[in-house]
Design a protein around this motif. Structure first.
Motif, mmCIF file in Angstrom:
data_model
loop_
_atom_site.group_PDB
_atom_site.id
_atom_site.type_symbol
_atom_site.label_atom_id
_atom_site.label_comp_id
_atom_site.label_asym_id
_atom_site.label_seq_id
_atom_site.Cartn_x
_atom_site.Cartn_y
_atom_site.Cartn_z
ATOM 1 N N GLU A 118 -21.162 -27.462 29.092
ATOM 2 C CA GLU A 118 -20.208 -26.966 30.107
ATOM 3 C C GLU A 118 -20.807 -27.009 32.115
ATOM 4 O O GLU A 118 -20.201 -26.673 32.828
ATOM 5 N N GLU A 191 -9.942 -22.764 25.554
ATOM 6 C CA GLU A 191 -11.006 -23.780 25.882
ATOM 7 C C GLU A 191 -8.891 -24.392 25.490
ATOM 8 O O GLU A 191 -8.702 -25.462 25.880
ATOM 9 N N HIS A 228 -14.122 -30.117 22.886
ATOM 10 C CA HIS A 228 -15.348 -28.645 22.547
ATOM 11 C C HIS A 228 -13.565 -28.006 21.413
ATOM 12 O O HIS A 228 -13.860 -27.193 20.762
HETATM 13 FE FE FE Z 1 -15.500 -26.047 27.020
#
Ligand code: FE
Length: 344
Positions: A118, A191, A228
Motif C-alpha cells: 500500500e 479494494e 489483496h
Molecule cells: Fe490494497
C-alpha cells in the motif's frame, strides 16, 4: 502474552484467523492458513517500484497543449485525487485495524507485505503527480474537496471506526461480527469496488496510447490489489468456516446492502470523472461495469449476485487477468528472482 515454557508443540487445529485459543502469534509453523503464505510468496515474486517505470512520454503529453482534451485532464486528475489517499486508508486499515486482532502468524506475514505494498502504491501516485508537475496540495486534498471522493472514503472510514478504537477486542459475537464486517467493507468494497472505475479510466487512457507510463504504474498496482482482494476473500471465507455462527442471514443481508450502497457511490464517482464520457466510456457503461464486478465480489463470499449484467468493458478482464500479463511483468519477476540470488 508471556511465553509458556515447555508447553509442547503448537496444535495447528487451534489456529484461527481471529480468536486463536492460546494463540502463538510468533511461531509461523505449523501453518494452517496456507493461502496467506502463497499470497506472501506471490507478492515477493511481483516486487516492483514506481521509479523503475519511465514517465517521459507522460510528461511530454501532459505539458503539450494538444495531446489531451480538458475532459481527459479532469478525468485523470479526479482519478488521481481518489488514488492518492485511498491506499493510505488501506494501509491504516491493515496495520492499525486488522493486524493486532489476527491470530494467525501466516496471515500476519502477508498483512506485513500488504501494508508495504500500500505504501508503494501511495509512492506511485506521488511519483506521477511529481513527474507531471501537478499541484500536489490540490490533488492530495481532493478527498476533502470532491464530494464523490469524500463520500466513498467516508463510507469506509465511518463503518470501520469501531475496530480502530483502542478498547476494541474480538471474542464476543457482536465484536467478531464487527471485525468480519470491517473485512467485508475493506476487501469487497474498498479494494474490490472503489478502485475499479479508476483502474478502468487509466486503462482507457492506455488504450488511446495516452499517459501510458501512469497506466503502467496502475497495472502493477492492480496486480497487487487483486492479490489483496483474494487474500481478503480467503480470510472472510476462513472465518466463516471457523466461526459459522457469525454468518447469519441478517449479517449476509447487511453485507449485500452495503455493497449496493457502495455501487451507487462508485457510479456517482464515475459520473463526476466523466461528465460527458470519453474513449467510448460513459456513465451508463460504468454503472453496468460496477454492477458486474460487485456481483463477482458477492459470489466469492457465497452471497447471491444482485445485478446479473454482462461486463461492458470486456477489455478490462485482459488488463486484470494475471494469466494474460504483458511480457514486462514476466521479465520483472525474473529479474527480481535473479536479484535475490546475487552474491555481494
Ligand atoms: Fe490494497
Amino acid at each position: 502474552m508471556p511465553i509458556t515454557k515447555g508447553a509442547g508443540v503448537v496444535d495447528i487445529n487451534k489456529r484461527r484467523i481471529i480468536n486463536g485459543v492460546d494463540a502463538d502469534v510468533i511461531q509461523l509453523y505449523p501453518m494452517r492458513h496456507t493461502f496467506a503464505w502463497d499470497a506472501y510468496m506471490a507478492g515477493n515474486a511481483n516486487h516492483w517500484l514506481p521509479t523503475e517505470i519511465s514517465m517521459q512520454r507522460d510528461i511530454e503529453q501532459w505539458r503539450s497543449s494538444s495531446a489531451l482534451t480538458s475532459d481527459e485532464r479532469k478525468a485523470f486528475e479526479t482519478v488521481l485525487g481518489f488514488f492518492t489517499t485511498a491506499d493510505s486508508i488501506a494501509a491504516n486499515n491493515v496495520v492499525l485495524a486488522l493486524y493486532k486482532h489476527v491470530t494467525s502468524p501466516e496471515c500476519r506475514m502477508y498483512l506485513l507485505r500488504q501494508g508495504y505494498e500500500e505504501a508503494v502504491h501511495t509512492h506511485a501516485y506521488q511519483y506521477i503527480v511529481e513527474s507531471l508537475g501537478m499541484d500536489e496540495s490540490k490533488i492530495f486534498n481532493m478527498y476533502r474537496e470532491v464530494k464523490a471522493i469524500y463520500d466513498k472514503d467516508n463510507m469506509v472510514l465511518a463503518l470501520n471506526e469501531g475496530i480502530f478504537a483502542p478498547a476494541f477486542k474480538t471474542g464476543t459475537f457482536e465484536n467478531d461480527q464487527k471485525f468480519l464486517e470491517n473485512l467485508c467493507v475493506f476487501s469487497l468494497i474498498m479494494e474490490g469496488i472503489f478502485f475499479y472505475s479508476s483502474f478502468a479510466v487509466m486503462f482507457g487512457f492506455q488504450r488511446q496510447n495516452k499517459l501510458t507510463g501512469s497506466a503502467e504504474q496502475i497495472q502493477y498496482i492492480m496486480r497487487d490489489e487483486s492479490q489483496h482482494l483474494n487474500f481478503g476473500i480467503n480470510m472472510i471465507n476462513a472465518i466463516k468456516e471457523e466461526q459459522p455462527e457469525l454468518w447469519t442471514k441478517e449479517f449476509q443481508q447487511r453485507i449485500i446492502d452495503l455493497v449496493k450502497r457502495a455501487v451507487v457511490l462508485e457510479y456517482t464517482f464515475a459520473t463526476e470523472v466523466f461528465p460527458r464520457g470519453i474513449f467510448g466510456m460513459n456513465a451508463a457503461g460504468f454503472k453496468q461495469y460496477i454492477e458486474h464486478i460487485a456481483d463477482r465480489r458477492l459470489e466469492r463470499v457465497g452471497l447471491a449476485s444482485q445485478y446479473n449484467v454482462t461486463n461492458p468493458f470486456t477489455w478490462m478482464s485482459e488488463a486484470v487477468d494475471l494469466n494474460k500479463e504483458k511480457n514486462f511483468f514476466e521479465t520483472r519477476v525474473t529479474e527480481y528472482k535473479t536479484g535475490g540470488q546475487l552474491s555481494w
